[in-house]
Design an enzyme around this catalytic site. Structure first.
Site: not given
Ligand code: NAD
Length: 274
Positions: A169, A173
């Protein structure tokens, strides 16, 4: 956000969580939207991904906010699916102004780097780094003749610092942060801005149906109140709200950030300042 009105925006990972929050904020700003998500679980990802009905729910919320919104199931690992997303934007709305690269996974994780399999590494990099590259480069081919565009990559504090037991991860990133800077230089002469937002630990809200924080805790076998555990590392004594990420994305999408190019913006409550 008057200057984002009538822009056409594509949001990946829009079924839930931060992607849903971004879609809603852009809908409020009068963008027309193409909402996309894989819509089913994926082999090698150890938890449930967004569903088709969750993506439909996001679309309905955007319609309720008065926006024009189309949806398309698609996997960012598939070149054909990515082309279909671009075609939908062009056929339905005639242009593409904004891309929010939000789709991502946090696991498979939870192992020391010497225990990570090639397969798990490849899954992580394909979705979190090559996926955004595919979307970004396909979008740039549309935006170049337009002479304008704004691409926002949702990276992470894991794109800036390391986390134990999250090598894949963290590498994906950090790669996305690097891609943002390099693409920004390539595309700036064409009027296309590329920037990244690095969220800290985002509160999993029931309304948005996000579940990443819970999956980080699961990967680390953490028991108890997950949010309290993550709060211990937050200088501001609060987790980040997905709406705060969406606000930053909406600003980067709009002309109000016109001089912001290749920026890596943390929205982390001070986590990476410690
Ligand atoms: N939630 C956190 O604390 C956090 C912190 C830092 C970064 N992020 C980043 O933010 C983004 C969204 O995270 P989130 O918290 O909403 O997570 P989440 O898991 O709730 O949502 C992620 C979405 O991406 C979709 N997805 C995954 N693989 C896919 C693929 N191959 N093709 C198309 N869609 C796909 C999933 O179906 C899901 O709906 C991510 O890139 C994550 O790394 C999240």
């Amino acid at each position: 956000m008057a200057d984002a009105e009538h822009l056409v925006a594509l949001v990946t990972g829009a079924a839930r969580g931060i992607g849903r929050a971004c879609a809603l904020r852009l809908a409020e700003a009068n963008c027309a939207l193409v909402l996309t998500d894989i819509g089913h679980d994926a082999p090698g990802v150890p938890y449930s991904l967004g569903s088709e009905s969750q993506l439909e729910h996001t679309r309905q919320l955007c319609l309720d906010a008065g926006a024009d919104a189309e949806l398309l199931l698609g996997d960012v690992r598939s070149e054909a699916d990515v082309e279909a997303m671009m075609k939908l934007a062009l056929h339905r709305f005639g242009r593409l102004d904004v891309v929010v690269n939000c789709a991502g996974i946090v696991g498979p994780s939870g192992k020391g780097v010497d225990q990570v399999s090639e397969q798990d590494w490849a899954t992580m990099l394909d979705i979190n780094l090559t996926g955004p590259f595919r979307i970004l480069s396909a979008a740039a081919r549309i935006m170049k003749p337009q002479g304008s565009g704004s691409i926002v990559n949702i990276a992470s504090t894991a794109g800036l610092v390391g986390y134990r037991h999250f090598a894949g991860y963290v590498a994906s990133k950090h790669g996305l942060v690097g891609l943002t800077k390099a693409a920004a230089l390539d595309l700036a002469p064409h009027g296309i801005r590329v920037n990244a937002v690095c969220p800290g630990s985002v509160h999993d809200s029931a309304e948005l149906e996000g579940r990443m924080l819970r999956e980080v805790a699961n990967a680390l076998d953490l028991d108890g109140d997950t949010e309290q555990l993550f709060l211990r590392d937050q200088p501001s004594n609060a987790l980040v709200d997905a709406a705060d990420i969406a606000e930053t994305v909406a600003w980067l999408a709009s002309g109000r950030s016109r001089s912001v190019v290749g920026a890596i913006i943390t929205v982390d409550g001070g986590f990476t300042s410690r």
